[in-house]
Write a protein that holds these residues in place. Structure first.
Motif, short mmCIF file in Angstrom:
data_model
loop_
_atom_site.label_atom_id
_atom_site.label_comp_id
_atom_site.label_asym_id
_atom_site.label_seq_id
_atom_site.Cartn_x
_atom_site.Cartn_y
_atom_site.Cartn_z
N UNK A 21 -18.34 6.72 -26.83
CA UNK A 21 -18.66 7.35 -28.12
C UNK A 21 -18.88 8.83 -27.86
N UNK A 22 -18.44 9.64 -28.81
CA UNK A 22 -18.62 11.09 -28.69
C UNK A 22 -20.11 11.42 -28.87
N UNK A 23 -20.53 12.66 -28.52
CA UNK A 23 -21.95 13.01 -28.64
C UNK A 23 -22.53 12.76 -30.04
N UNK A 24 -21.69 12.80 -31.10
CA UNK A 24 -22.24 12.51 -32.44
C UNK A 24 -22.12 11.02 -32.78
N UNK A 25 -21.96 10.18 -31.73
CA UNK A 25 -22.00 8.72 -31.85
C UNK A 25 -20.84 8.12 -32.64
N UNK A 26 -19.72 8.82 -32.64
CA UNK A 26 -18.52 8.27 -33.28
C UNK A 26 -17.67 7.59 -32.21
N UNK A 27 -16.92 6.60 -32.60
CA UNK A 27 -16.04 5.91 -31.65
C UNK A 27 -15.00 6.88 -31.12
N UNK A 28 -14.82 6.90 -29.81
CA UNK A 28 -13.78 7.77 -29.24
C UNK A 28 -12.64 6.96 -28.63
N UNK A 29 -12.97 6.05 -27.69
CA UNK A 29 -11.91 5.29 -27.03
C UNK A 29 -12.46 4.03 -26.38
N UNK A 30 -11.54 3.17 -25.98
CA UNK A 30 -11.92 1.87 -25.42
C UNK A 30 -11.10 1.60 -24.16
N UNK A 31 -11.68 0.81 -23.24
CA UNK A 31 -10.91 0.34 -22.07
C UNK A 31 -10.61 1.45 -21.08
N UNK A 32 -9.38 1.39 -20.51
CA UNK A 32 -9.00 2.38 -19.50
C UNK A 32 -9.06 3.79 -20.07
N UNK A 33 -8.62 3.93 -21.32
CA UNK A 33 -8.59 5.26 -21.93
C UNK A 33 -9.99 5.86 -21.96
N UNK A 34 -10.98 5.02 -22.28
CA UNK A 34 -12.37 5.48 -22.34
C UNK A 34 -12.82 5.91 -20.95
N UNK A 35 -12.46 5.08 -19.99
CA UNK A 35 -12.89 5.33 -18.62
C UNK A 35 -12.30 6.64 -18.10
N UNK A 36 -11.00 6.79 -18.31
CA UNK A 36 -10.33 7.97 -17.77
C UNK A 36 -10.81 9.26 -18.45
N UNK A 37 -10.99 9.19 -19.75
CA UNK A 37 -11.44 10.39 -20.47
C UNK A 37 -12.84 10.79 -20.00
N UNK A 38 -13.68 9.78 -19.84
CA UNK A 38 -15.06 10.03 -19.44
C UNK A 38 -15.13 10.68 -18.06
N UNK A 39 -14.22 10.23 -17.16
CA UNK A 39 -14.17 10.81 -15.82
C UNK A 39 -13.81 12.25 -15.80
N UNK A 40 -12.89 12.61 -16.72
CA UNK A 40 -12.37 13.97 -16.68
C UNK A 40 -13.31 14.97 -17.35
#
Length: 589
Positions: A21-40
């Motif tokens: 979830x983005x800092x304003x608590x909105x859904x951003x991504x799920x699964x691998x996409x969430x993981x990869x984005x969070x890492x970067x």
């Protein structure tokens, strides 16, 4: 459906249960996409984002689950579990509808879809209701049309799919020992041609793929045959015994789901404990909070090595330590990671010059041991039960079933008492079975009730039978309070659509809502709602407003259905035959 992302070298058809979830608590991504984005994300930024993983387990481990249960993100912030599950379901809905629309070449309407959500069989009623509430919130289905969503039990779905398998989709763990990696050709199944076997994965494998065998596995099963489905997932392990009822081939559940939180996540926890032993709990706790993305990286590195663990492995497994782990440890402790490894008395984990943790195969196998021991213990207890004799097949399904260590342990325990069968795409067994179940939910005809359910009622007081402290005198009549009126007993066989009838009368004629507390117990026979082990588990609500009745004494007849995966309630006002709104709520304690 192909998922975006994923790890090189780890072929994973199931997406990790991770959400961002983005800092304003909105859904951003799920699964691998969430993981990869969070890492970067930059570490200063990533602290603001809410990253959650393995959140499905929370529904199993929370004792008093409610609509308000919280989950913790990697940065320690709290979020409502219901929101997280609703976001995830809404995401699946979008993905599925998009895929269907692409394939159909036209827009696909949600109203044309029947949704099936699978849950572990050992989940309690509140968890199932929680998933339904999350589905309503996600807009998957509306409250006005609850039948558009079916909640299916995972081992049942697996079981349905396993019956449909042709033998070439199976990996049959033969009970013959392998000779230099090849098994002596053996006759698979009665009257079947000798199957040409070839070794899957590598020459040392003791797992064989059975090819060019005619007919479904189904053809080998006859009336009364029994099989066990062992569903080993990430979080839980479920055991269910089914028996075939001919001629339609319906299933009857002989033994209710048992199991526990012994899925493959347990191995991750053991690895974490090992790291704490080497580097100190205080450091690991800090590192997880301060460098959440790097921690996730480390667990991913571990995940791919975990899949390389095998009983006959002789070379060590190397696990890459992220640079920020090495760096942060030096700042935190004032000495190097290498020093910590030398100083710790963990002699089977070494430091390799390339900046990796080197684990001996024994060290890795030791991480598997507690989890596998739990599973084997459960299986051993299951096979000792009187109703579990002559098991023809044991189906090993779920993602963790791919582990050669687990396969070997199950083989050693069974010692040829029944054939172990592993579907080829073992992680997707449940998904495929769920589709078949959605097409025909009546395929499972008989289930066992996991608990005894009932309500508290007043009965006429009987001297000598009822305890005197439960006597209540009302208008000259003696009543006994707290009597447990059983709807259904634990382990009782319940057919699909079977109903339990009861009649209730409002205490006052003007009453608008009758609220009846539902109690449950793991014991089979319960006398009073005050007995030890009895707990309030839900509320039956009958809304009788707007059906004013001329009769002096109103009678509301309730029908409760227990044969489904969820418990349903219906009610009728007897005098007017009008239906009364009835609902059972397991979430509000």
């Amino acid at each position: 459906m192909r998922w975006e992302g994923g790890d090189p070298g780890v072929s994973n058809q199931k997406t990790p249960t991770t959400i961002l979830l983005s800092p304003d608590r909105k859904f951003h991504s799920f699964g691998y996409a969430a993981r990869d984005f969070y890492h970067d994300l930059d570490p200063t930024e990533s602290k603001q984002w809410l990253y959650l993983e393995k959140f499905k387990m929370k529904l199993h481990t929370t004792a008093n689950l409610s609509i308000d249960t919280d989950l913790h993100a990697a940065n320690g912030k709290k979020v409502k579990a219901l929101d997280i599950f609703a976001y995830a379901l809404a995401f699946f809905k979008e993905q599925a509808l998009k895929e269907l629309s692409d394939q159909a070449g036209a827009d696909f309407d949600n109203a044309d879809v029947r949704w099936v959500i699978t849950v572990p069989a050992i989940w309690k009623m509140p968890a199932k209701q929680f998933m339904r509430e999350a589905s309503y919130k996600a807009g998957l289905v509306s409250r006005d049309n609850p039948d558009q969503l079916i909640i299916a039990l995972e081992p049942e779905a697996a079981s349905i799919y396993c019956r449909k398998l042709r033998l070439h989709q199976m990996v049959d763990l033969g009970n013959k020992t392998a000779l230099n990696g090849y098994s002596p050709t053996e006759n698979v199944g009665v009257g079947m041609t000798q199957a040409k076997e070839h070794v899957r994965r590598n020459r040392q494998s003791r797992t064989f793929l059975v090819e060019n065998v005619i007919g479904e596995l189904w053809s080998e099963l006859t009336e009364g045959d029994r099989y066990v489905v062992v569903d080993c997932g990430g979080g839980t392990v479920d055991l269910t015994v089914h028996q075939i009822r001919m001629p339609e081939g319906h299933l009857k559940e002989l033994y209710k789901a048992s199991g526990g939180p012994y899925g493959s996540i347990g191995i991750d926890y053991e690895f974490e404990k090992l790291l704490c032993k080497i580097f100190g709990q205080d450091f690991i706790d800090q590192f997880k909070i301060k460098r959440p993305a790097a921690w996730v990286d480390l667990m991913i590195a571990f995940e791919s090595r975990k899949r390389a663990a095998a009983p006959d492995r002789s070379n060590p497994l190397n696990i890459n330590l992220p640079f920020s782990f090495i760096d942060y440890y030096k700042k935190f402790r004032g000495h190097s990671v290498e020093h910590a490894l030398r100083k710790s008395n963990v002699d089977f984990v070494k430091w390799s010059s390339q900046g990796m943790l080197r684990m001996t195969p024994d060290a890795m196998n030791a991480l598997f041991k507690p989890t596998i021991d739990h599973i084997i213990q459960h299986l051993t207890e299951l096979f000792e039960k009187p109703e579990v004799t002559d098991i023809k097949f044991l189906f090993l399904v779920g993602g963790f079933a791919e582990s050669p260590l687990l396969q070997q342990a199950v083989q050693n325990m069974l010692q040829g008492r029944s054939r172990i069968i592993i579907p080829h795409d073992v992680g997707l067994t449940i998904l495929k079975g769920a589709v078949l179940f959605g097409l025909d939910p009546s395929i499972i005809k008989v289930r066992r009730s996991p608990l005894t359910y009932g309500v508290g009622v007043l009965n006429r007081f009987i001297e000598g039978k009822h305890p005197p402290e439960k006597m209540l005198v009302k208008e000259g009549t003696c009543w006994c309070t707290d009597v447990f009126d059983t709807f259904i007993s634990t382990d009782q066989s319940v057919a699909l659509g079977e109903t339990v009838k009861r009649s209730y009368t409002p205490a006052k004629p003007s009453q608008q809502v009758i609220v009846i507390h539902v109690y449950c117990s793991e014991k089979e026979s319960v006398s009073f709602i005050t007995d030890p082990g009895v707990r309030k588990c839900g509320t039956l609500k009958l809304d009788v407003s707007g059906t004013e009745s001329p009769a002096a004494r109103r009678e509301i007849q309730t029908l409760m259905q227990f044969g489904d995966t969820e418990i349903r309630a219906m009610a009728v006002d007897v005098a007017t035959s009008r239906s009364v709104k009835a609902s059972i709520d397991f979430l509000s304690q």
